[in-house]
Motif scaffolding. Structure first.
Motif, PDB file in Angstrom:
ATOM      1  N   GLU A 299      15.879  15.459 -57.771  1.00 23.61           N
ATOM      2  CA  GLU A 299      15.355  15.840 -56.455  1.00 23.61           C
ATOM      3  C   GLU A 299      14.952  14.592 -55.660  1.00 23.61           C
ATOM      4  O   GLU A 299      15.131  14.524 -54.444  1.00 23.61           O
ATOM      5  N   ILE A 300      14.419  13.594 -56.369  1.00 27.60           N
ATOM      6  CA  ILE A 300      14.044  12.345 -55.686  1.00 27.60           C
ATOM      7  C   ILE A 300      15.319  11.636 -55.200  1.00 27.60           C
ATOM      8  O   ILE A 300      15.394  11.167 -54.054  1.00 27.60           O
ATOM      9  N   GLN A 301      16.326  11.606 -56.070  1.00 29.61           N
ATOM     10  CA  GLN A 301      17.576  10.941 -55.660  1.00 29.61           C
ATOM     11  C   GLN A 301      18.197  11.657 -54.449  1.00 29.61           C
ATOM     12  O   GLN A 301      18.701  11.016 -53.524  1.00 29.61           O
ATOM     13  N   HIS A 302      18.128  12.985 -54.456  1.00 31.68           N
ATOM     14  CA  HIS A 302      18.658  13.751 -53.324  1.00 31.68           C
ATOM     15  C   HIS A 302      17.909  13.383 -52.036  1.00 31.68           C
ATOM     16  O   HIS A 302      18.508  13.241 -50.966  1.00 31.68           O
ATOM     17  N   ALA A 303      16.584  13.212 -52.165  1.00 34.27           N
ATOM     18  CA  ALA A 303      15.772  12.870 -50.983  1.00 34.27           C
ATOM     19  C   ALA A 303      16.222  11.539 -50.385  1.00 34.27           C
ATOM     20  O   ALA A 303      16.286  11.380 -49.164  1.00 34.27           O
ATOM     21  N   VAL A 304      16.549  10.576 -51.241  1.00 35.91           N
ATOM     22  CA  VAL A 304      16.970   9.257 -50.733  1.00 35.91           C
ATOM     23  C   VAL A 304      18.375   9.333 -50.138  1.00 35.91           C
ATOM     24  O   VAL A 304      18.630   8.785 -49.065  1.00 35.91           O
ATOM     25  N   ARG A 305      19.252  10.018 -50.840  1.00 36.55           N
ATOM     26  CA  ARG A 305      20.662   9.976 -50.429  1.00 36.55           C
ATOM     27  C   ARG A 305      21.004  10.931 -49.295  1.00 36.55           C
ATOM     28  O   ARG A 305      21.926  10.682 -48.529  1.00 36.55           O
ATOM     29  N   HIS A 306      20.258  12.044 -49.200  1.00 36.02           N
ATOM     30  CA  HIS A 306      20.670  13.065 -48.223  1.00 36.02           C
ATOM     31  C   HIS A 306      19.585  13.479 -47.239  1.00 36.02           C
ATOM     32  O   HIS A 306      19.840  14.283 -46.353  1.00 36.02           O
ATOM     33  N   GLU A 307      18.354  12.982 -47.443  1.00 36.52           N
ATOM     34  CA  GLU A 307      17.275  13.426 -46.555  1.00 36.52           C
ATOM     35  C   GLU A 307      16.513  12.253 -45.939  1.00 36.52           C
ATOM     36  O   GLU A 307      15.383  12.405 -45.487  1.00 36.52           O
ATOM     37  N   MET A 308      17.120  11.096 -45.949  1.00 36.59           N
ATOM     38  CA  MET A 308      16.561   9.920 -45.291  1.00 36.59           C
ATOM     39  C   MET A 308      15.158   9.547 -45.769  1.00 36.59           C
ATOM     40  O   MET A 308      14.353   9.043 -44.986  1.00 36.59           O
ATOM     41  N   ALA A 309      14.849   9.816 -47.033  1.00 37.46           N
ATOM     42  CA  ALA A 309      13.581   9.305 -47.571  1.00 37.46           C
ATOM     43  C   ALA A 309      13.740   7.796 -47.701  1.00 37.46           C
ATOM     44  O   ALA A 309      14.674   7.315 -48.344  1.00 37.46           O
ATOM     45  N   VAL A 310      12.847   7.061 -47.079  1.00 36.60           N
ATOM     46  CA  VAL A 310      12.952   5.604 -47.048  1.00 36.60           C
ATOM     47  C   VAL A 310      11.840   4.977 -47.885  1.00 36.60           C
ATOM     48  O   VAL A 310      12.053   4.029 -48.621  1.00 36.60           O
ATOM     49  N   ARG A 311      10.651   5.545 -47.760  1.00 33.70           N
ATOM     50  CA  ARG A 311       9.522   5.061 -48.555  1.00 33.70           C
ATOM     51  C   ARG A 311       9.202   6.095 -49.627  1.00 33.70           C
ATOM     52  O   ARG A 311       9.547   7.286 -49.492  1.00 33.70           O
ATOM     53  N   LEU A 312       8.503   5.636 -50.671  1.00 39.25           N
ATOM     54  CA  LEU A 312       8.174   6.545 -51.770  1.00 39.25           C
ATOM     55  C   LEU A 312       7.389   7.758 -51.264  1.00 39.25           C
ATOM     56  O   LEU A 312       7.622   8.891 -51.694  1.00 39.25           O
ATOM     57  N   ALA A 313       6.462   7.513 -50.327  1.00 41.99           N
ATOM     58  CA  ALA A 313       5.641   8.620 -49.807  1.00 41.99           C
ATOM     59  C   ALA A 313       6.506   9.682 -49.131  1.00 41.99           C
ATOM     60  O   ALA A 313       6.172  10.867 -49.156  1.00 41.99           O
ATOM     61  N   ASP A 314       7.626   9.270 -48.517  1.00 45.80           N
ATOM     62  CA  ASP A 314       8.526  10.262 -47.908  1.00 45.80           C
ATOM     63  C   ASP A 314       9.005  11.238 -48.975  1.00 45.80           C
ATOM     64  O   ASP A 314       8.964  12.455 -48.796  1.00 45.80           O
ATOM     65  N   ALA A 315       9.490  10.678 -50.094  1.00 43.32           N
ATOM     66  CA  ALA A 315      10.085  11.520 -51.134  1.00 43.32           C
ATOM     67  C   ALA A 315       9.028  12.371 -51.829  1.00 43.32           C
ATOM     68  O   ALA A 315       9.255  13.544 -52.122  1.00 43.32           O
ATOM     69  N   VAL A 316       7.860  11.790 -52.068  1.00 43.73           N
ATOM     70  CA  VAL A 316       6.845  12.462 -52.871  1.00 43.73           C
ATOM     71  C   VAL A 316       6.056  13.495 -52.057  1.00 43.73           C
ATOM     72  O   VAL A 316       5.679  14.548 -52.560  1.00 43.73           O
ATOM     73  N   LEU A 317       5.815  13.181 -50.778  1.00 45.06           N
ATOM     74  CA  LEU A 317       4.963  14.057 -49.966  1.00 45.06           C
ATOM     75  C   LEU A 317       5.723  14.894 -48.944  1.00 45.06           C
ATOM     76  O   LEU A 317       5.260  15.960 -48.548  1.00 45.06           O
ATOM     77  N   ARG A 318       6.863  14.400 -48.474  1.00 42.28           N
ATOM     78  CA  ARG A 318       7.512  15.093 -47.352  1.00 42.28           C
ATOM     79  C   ARG A 318       8.912  15.603 -47.657  1.00 42.28           C
ATOM     80  O   ARG A 318       9.543  16.207 -46.808  1.00 42.28           O
ATOM     81  N   ARG A 319       9.448  15.331 -48.853  1.00 40.21           N
ATOM     82  CA  ARG A 319      10.783  15.847 -49.169  1.00 40.21           C
ATOM     83  C   ARG A 319      10.752  16.751 -50.391  1.00 40.21           C
ATOM     84  O   ARG A 319      11.497  17.712 -50.460  1.00 40.21           O
ATOM     85  N   THR A 320       9.938  16.409 -51.387  1.00 40.93           N
ATOM     86  CA  THR A 320       9.854  17.228 -52.602  1.00 40.93           C
ATOM     87  C   THR A 320       8.419  17.730 -52.749  1.00 40.93           C
ATOM     88  O   THR A 320       7.534  17.342 -51.991  1.00 40.93           O
ATOM     89  N   GLU A 321       8.222  18.567 -53.762  1.00 38.12           N
ATOM     90  CA  GLU A 321       6.869  19.087 -54.010  1.00 38.12           C
ATOM     91  C   GLU A 321       6.066  18.175 -54.916  1.00 38.12           C
ATOM     92  O   GLU A 321       4.950  18.520 -55.306  1.00 38.12           O
ATOM     93  N   ALA A 322       6.618  17.018 -55.281  1.00 36.49           N
ATOM     94  CA  ALA A 322       5.970  16.190 -56.307  1.00 36.49           C
ATOM     95  C   ALA A 322       4.491  15.947 -56.010  1.00 36.49           C
ATOM     96  O   ALA A 322       3.644  16.107 -56.877  1.00 36.49           O
ATOM     97  N   GLY A 323       4.174  15.572 -54.774  1.00 35.58           N
ATOM     98  CA  GLY A 323       2.788  15.213 -54.488  1.00 35.58           C
ATOM     99  C   GLY A 323       2.136  16.089 -53.448  1.00 35.58           C
ATOM    100  O   GLY A 323       1.070  15.754 -52.938  1.00 35.58           O
ATOM    101  N   SER A 324       2.754  17.232 -53.132  1.00 38.96           N
ATOM    102  CA  SER A 324       2.224  18.015 -52.016  1.00 38.96           C
ATOM    103  C   SER A 324       0.990  18.835 -52.397  1.00 38.96           C
ATOM    104  O   SER A 324       0.249  19.269 -51.534  1.00 38.96           O
TER     105      SER A 324
END
Ligand SMILES: Cc1cc2nc3c(=O)[nH]c(=O)nc-3n(C[C@H](O)[C@H](O)[C@H](O)COP(=O)(O)OP(=O)(O)OC[C@H]3O[C@@H](n4cnc5c(N)ncnc54)[C@H](O)[C@@H]3O)c2cc1C
Length: 366
Positions: A299-324
């Motif tokens: 899911e993290i890899q998908h966030a970087v490759r397909h959802e423009m996650a650029v910083r770790l906080a993007d992937a953890v807080l705004r793309r996946t449920e990891a840190g929400s």
């Protein structure tokens, strides 16, 4: 929220994040584009346009500060600081409403925790200066405990604070603006520019319809009949959600377990297969970030490759449920940084900086 951007991209929009508008390209009175800056690098460049839409939310008014005075007639009088608290679980299966003085508050169960809100307080300052201090949260907790005495919430029970600014109808910021603003700045002597200031996420489609119609009118074209009421967002073309989830979870194979499939079906809707396929091809991606955080590396890899996650906080807080729902644990952050770092080319130092930057979101200012 992300699905709005993904849907726009599917429809032909070119989206870019971490690019900040820092000034205007002016041709006489006309706005002919924006000067922009890469927030992660030092590059500055111009983006020219026939029509510019300022939809920068609470930052929008500051962006037009140096334009002719009448333009301010379209801006809100003040800003209100809003907070929702993510706390330990208060109710498991039902939402509650309660009164603290004259303020109506809610508690809603969410991913094993509770969301409590919403506080509204006057805010006097520039949007960039928004801070949430321990004293703000403590004061709001007093109201929450007044509305829901059995909750007995304390500062330690708060896992994350959702915070932001909303447009207000008065200078004190106490009275919220009730209607979104869509303004054609030709009326203020500034052609080439319009502003859109939304007041609710839930009414965003209605605001977007007004904004699109206004843009067509400015461009001298007839707006097409709006289809927003019957157009699903990307991933939302699901006629029957229960059978969709049942189907998504039924042929659980060893590589990707049922829990992951269910989460992906809920998070990505009909796009969930795009997220699962790489995990099936490379089983290491199906592993969770840590024992405490079920979100997978895939899911993290998908966030970087397909959802423009650029910083770790993007992937953890705004793309996946990891840190929400709260801090996912250092092990999970480090694992996510490891996965992202491969695509982003991060060194060990950069990974550590990204972890630290993400952890700041969970800390309150003293
Ligand atoms: C705590 C809280 C709870 C809320 N709860 C609800 C709710 O339950 N229901 C509901 O409907 N609404 C809710 N809202 C309101 C909702 O979030 C807003 O109405 C909505 O986000 C407004 O959308 P927007 O796109 O107009 O502005 P924003 O979401 O503020 O987006 C503006 C964007 O512009 C970008 N930007 C700013 N300056 C620049 C620049 N110079 N260059 C480039 N980009 C820039 C920002 O980074 C941001 O991404 C809540 C808000 C808060 C703060």
């Amino acid at each position: 929220l992300l699905s709005f951007v993904l849907s726009a991209v599917d429809a032909g929009v070119v989206a870019a994040n971490y690019v900040e508008a820092i000034g205007w390209i002016r041709e006489g009175d006309r706005i002919a584009g924006a000067q922009v800056q890469d927030r992660l690098g030092a590059d500055r460049f111009d983006v020219r346009a026939t029509l510019v839409v300022n939809a920068a939310g609470p930052w929008g008014p500051a962006l037009i500060e140096d334009l002719p005075l009448p333009i301010r007639s379209g801006r809100p009088l003040g800003l209100s600081k809003a907070m929702n608290l993510v706390t330990r679980s208060i109710t498991r299966h039902h939402a509650l409403g309660g009164l603290a003085g004259s303020r109506f508050l809610f508690v809603a169960p969410w991913h094993g925790v509770s969301i409590v809100g919403t506080s509204h307080d006057p805010f006097d300052g520039r949007a960039d200066s928004l801070r949430v201090r321990e004293t703000d949260v403590s004061a709001f907790l007093e109201e929450v405990n007044q509305a829901f005495p059995a909750a007995g919430l304390e500062l330690d029970d708060v896992r994350l604070v959702h915070r932001g600014l909303l447009p207000a109808a008065d200078r004190s910021g106490r009275l919220l603006l009730k209607q979104s603003v869509v303004r054609d700045h030709r009326a203020d002597g500034v052609p080439g520019l319009m502003s859109v200031l939304g007041v609710r996420y839930t009414t965003a489609r209605g605001t977007a319809e007004r904004a699109t119609d206004t843009a067509f009118t400015i461009l001298g074209r007839t707006p097409p009949v709006c289809q927003t009421t019957e157009t699903p967002l990307t991933g939302g073309d699901i006629p029957d959600f229960a059978s969709f989830v049942a189907e998504a979870t039924q042929d659980a194979e060893e590589t990707v377990d049922r829990v992951t499939r269910r989460r992906c079906a809920h998070s990505y809707g009909s796009r969930y297969r795009d997220v699962l396929q790489p995990m099936m091809d490379d089983p290491s991606l199906a592993g969770s970030l840590s024992d405490d955080c079920p979100v997978t590396r895939g899911e993290i890899q998908h966030a970087v490759r397909h959802e423009m996650a650029v910083r770790l906080a993007d992937a953890v807080l705004r793309r996946t449920e990891a840190g929400s729902a709260g801090h996912p644990g250092l092990a999970a952050l480090e694992a996510a940084a490891q996965v992202m770092g491969v695509d982003r080319g991060w060194t060990e130092d950069q990974r550590a900086r990204e972890v630290e930057h993400t952890e700041q979101v969970y800390r309150l200012d003293p």
